[in-house]
Scaffold this motif. Sequence first.
Motif, PDB file in Angstrom:
ATOM      1  N   LEU A  50      65.313  43.476  19.631  1.00  0.00           N
ATOM      2  CA  LEU A  50      64.022  44.002  20.076  1.00  0.00           C
ATOM      3  C   LEU A  50      64.030  45.530  20.054  1.00  0.00           C
ATOM      4  CD1 LEU A  50      63.088  41.675  23.082  1.00  0.00           C
ATOM      5  CD2 LEU A  50      62.052  41.719  20.811  1.00  0.00           C
TER       6      LEU A  50
ATOM      7  N   ALA B 299      58.207  32.867  20.010  1.00  0.00           N
ATOM      8  CA  ALA B 299      58.092  34.121  20.757  1.00  0.00           C
ATOM      9  C   ALA B 299      57.182  33.942  21.975  1.00  0.00           C
ATOM     10  CB  ALA B 299      57.560  35.232  19.858  1.00  0.00           C
TER      11      ALA B 299
ATOM     12  N   GLY C 275      60.279  43.899  25.335  1.00  0.00           N
ATOM     13  CA  GLY C 275      60.758  42.639  25.888  1.00  0.00           C
ATOM     14  C   GLY C 275      61.918  42.878  26.828  1.00  0.00           C
TER      15      GLY C 275
ATOM     16  N   ARG D 126      58.332  32.710  25.621  1.00  0.00           N
ATOM     17  CA  ARG D 126      58.896  33.605  26.639  1.00  0.00           C
ATOM     18  C   ARG D 126      58.084  33.552  27.927  1.00  0.00           C
ATOM     19  NH1 ARG D 126      56.040  36.932  23.160  1.00  0.00           N
ATOM     20  NH2 ARG D 126      54.630  38.427  24.157  1.00  0.00           N
TER      21      ARG D 126
ATOM     22  N   ARG E 189      60.367  46.667  19.615  1.00  0.00           N
ATOM     23  CA  ARG E 189      59.501  45.680  20.272  1.00  0.00           C
ATOM     24  C   ARG E 189      59.747  45.728  21.774  1.00  0.00           C
ATOM     25  NH1 ARG E 189      55.933  43.462  16.497  1.00  0.00           N
ATOM     26  NH2 ARG E 189      56.931  43.775  14.493  1.00  0.00           N
TER      27      ARG E 189
ATOM     28  N   TYR F  92      57.269  39.601  19.007  1.00  0.00           N
ATOM     29  CA  TYR F  92      57.126  40.231  20.324  1.00  0.00           C
ATOM     30  C   TYR F  92      56.199  41.436  20.181  1.00  0.00           C
ATOM     31  CZ  TYR F  92      60.584  37.702  23.144  1.00  0.00           C
ATOM     32  OH  TYR F  92      61.251  36.757  23.874  1.00  0.00           O
TER      33      TYR F  92
END
Length: 167
Positions: A103, A18, A110, A21, A108, A162
């Motif tokens: 996500l 994660a 993102g 990213r 989450r 995330y």
Amino acid sequence: MKFHQLFKASLHEPKKLAAFRMLSIGKVIQYIFVFIFLYTGVSFLQFVLGDHTLFQSSPELAEIGETIGFLIYPIAFVLQLVIITSYLFIRISIFAIIGVLLLKLLRRRGEFRFMWRTAAIAATLPILLTMAFEFVPAMQSYSLWLASLVHLLFVWRAAVYYPKLPR
């Protein structure tokens, strides 16, 4: 971050997966191209060692293959490189879209660009599985499904790490 560190972390550390990213897109593309060239090498080696089923399927193709002669090898390498590159980039993009949906489902935060990087690094084991299954004829029909399931699992495990959306 060095290649071997990325490789090891991509196989068994979803928290770092994660965190990838935040890598630069250039580093991620460079990482993916290592596997593209490796996959192309494996595919080309199969072609050179006699997997000419395409030419055996029709006499016209066999005649064209004989006419081209030695040029068939560089043409095959370039075509395999282009096809594998396209395949992997499309595959990574599809799993990045699925990751963005995950996500949202997991509430989450993102964006697609971040999930694309995560999905690209998460593709390590699925790419290796796909290459390995090329040598096991009994598994070739299941290789896409199995590699996709593994890829989805890695993307999901990374999505859990995330940051959460604020309430």
